[in-house]
Enzyme design. Structure first.
Site, mmCIF file in Angstrom:
data_model
loop_
_atom_site.group_PDB
_atom_site.id
_atom_site.type_symbol
_atom_site.label_atom_id
_atom_site.label_comp_id
_atom_site.label_asym_id
_atom_site.label_seq_id
_atom_site.Cartn_x
_atom_site.Cartn_y
_atom_site.Cartn_z
ATOM 1 N N ASN A 119 0.883 -1.007 0.531
ATOM 2 C CA ASN A 119 0.128 0.027 -0.246
ATOM 3 C C ASN A 119 1.355 0.997 -0.309
ATOM 4 O OD1 ASN A 119 -1.814 2.499 0.639
ATOM 5 N ND2 ASN A 119 -2.470 1.275 2.779
ATOM 6 N N LYS B 138 0.020 4.217 -0.135
ATOM 7 C CA LYS B 138 -0.902 5.498 0.514
ATOM 8 C C LYS B 138 -0.251 6.786 -0.699
ATOM 9 C CE LYS B 138 -0.199 3.407 4.719
ATOM 10 N NZ LYS B 138 -0.337 3.452 6.118
ATOM 11 N N HIS C 150 -9.298 1.332 3.672
ATOM 12 C CA HIS C 150 -8.502 1.730 5.697
ATOM 13 C C HIS C 150 -8.987 2.931 6.592
ATOM 14 C CE1 HIS C 150 -4.465 3.063 6.648
ATOM 15 N NE2 HIS C 150 -3.139 1.889 5.893
ATOM 16 N N GLU D 178 -7.505 4.747 7.716
ATOM 17 C CA GLU D 178 -7.041 6.491 7.752
ATOM 18 C C GLU D 178 -7.857 7.002 6.800
ATOM 19 O OE1 GLU D 178 -2.998 5.638 5.056
ATOM 20 O OE2 GLU D 178 -2.345 4.936 7.371
ATOM 21 N N GLU E 106 -5.752 -5.015 10.555
ATOM 22 C CA GLU E 106 -4.750 -3.708 10.645
ATOM 23 C C GLU E 106 -5.155 -3.143 11.878
ATOM 24 O OE1 GLU E 106 -3.350 -2.291 6.683
ATOM 25 O OE2 GLU E 106 -4.418 -1.221 6.977
ATOM 26 N N GLY F 142 2.597 2.360 10.974
ATOM 27 C CA GLY F 142 3.056 3.367 10.623
ATOM 28 C C GLY F 142 4.152 3.743 11.784
ATOM 29 N N SER G 45 2.817 -2.404 10.301
ATOM 30 C CA SER G 45 4.435 -2.590 10.374
ATOM 31 C C SER G 45 5.476 -4.135 9.829
ATOM 32 C CB SER G 45 5.051 -1.267 11.386
ATOM 33 O OG SER G 45 4.472 -0.600 11.658
ATOM 34 N N GLY H 179 2.591 -0.802 3.854
ATOM 35 C CA GLY H 179 2.524 0.149 3.803
ATOM 36 C C GLY H 179 4.614 0.992 3.340
#
Ligand code: PGA
Length: 250
Positions: free
Chosen positions: A10, A12, A98, A100, A170, A176, A212, A233
């Site tokens: 991903n 992003k 997601h 985010e 997740e 992250g 992570s 990510g």
């Protein structure tokens, strides 16, 4: 039918053509030749890079993913993107819900559900994201949180449709942050999702871990019984790291 495994990058909101070219050249060149055939390798890139990356991955085993999609077919939806527009660029997978997008762009379980249904109606594979916040984790509310998200997000899907969904667990506090869920915690939550929530179709649905995941911890996470892959990510932006993670499936 045995479920596939999935290693999905991903990106992003990172990369322009220059960086994407260098990254994908290395990923294509160094992709392990002995990667098992049941592993789908997917790169979920920004909309503006879909055509560009699609041209690069032609003739390889790498699949193309997007990071979001509208629930509407077409029309007056400024700034949105439709399934047919994604399909035209070679997309087969799309990340839906997601954290985010849930946290910063008002994505709700209801819109996530609509998007999943719409993706499936267009033969796109949704990568459906769920996971608890740090507060929920600390209060011991992980299972209750993912249970709610699974129930609402997959509401109304037939068993046949469910088998075409990829779930990505997740924990938000792991995304992250460099803090990974322990392989045992990730395994426990994913086993709970599989056994308690997905029931009849559970054995056919890939469930990924995200948060992570990196070159060092991938092997431990991916060797857990119920963890069928990763949504990656930061580490997907470095060819070496992404390939190490993919190689951990061997
Ligand atoms: P991360 O992101 O690997 O950088 O933690 C994972 C994700 O957000 O899908």
């Amino acid at each position: 039918m045995k479920r596939n495994r999935v290693i999905a990058g991903n990106w992003k909101m990172n990369m322009t053509q220059e960086g994407a070219k260098a990254l994908m050249q290395d990923v294509i060149k160094w992709m392990p030749k002995n990667l098992p055939s049941d592993v789908d390798v997917v790169v979920c890139v920004p909309f503006t890079l879909l055509n560009f990356v699609n041209d690069m991955i032609k003739g390889t085993r790498i699949k193309l993913g997007a990071q979001n999609m509208s629930w509407a077919e077409k029309g007056a939806f400024t700034g949105e993107i439709s399934a047919s527009q994604l399909i035209e660029t070679g997309v087969s997978h799309v990340i839906i819900g997601h954290s985010e997008r849930r946290e910063m762009f008002n994505e709700t379980c209801e819109t996530v559900n609509k998007k999943i249904k719409y993706a499936l109606a267009n033969n796109l594979t949704p990568i459906f994201c769920i996971g608890e916040s740090l507060e929920q984790f600390e209060k011991g509310e992980t299972n209750a949180t993912v249970a709610r998200q699974v129930k609402d997000g997959l509401n109304g899907l037939t068993e046949d449709e469910l088998t075409k969904v990829v779930v990505a667990y997740e924990p938000i506090w792991a995304i992250g942050t460099g803090k990974t869920a322990s392989p045992q915690d990730a395994q426990n939550t994913i086993a709970f999702i599989r056994a308690e929530l997905l029931k009849n179709v559970a054995e056919q649905m890939p469930i990924l871990y995200g948060g992570s995941m990196n070159a060092e911890n991938a092997k431990d996470l991916l060797s857990q019984n119920d963890i069928d892959g990763g949504l990656i990510g930061g580490a997907s932006l470095k060819a070496h790291d992404f390939l190490c993670i993919a190689g951990s499936t061997i």
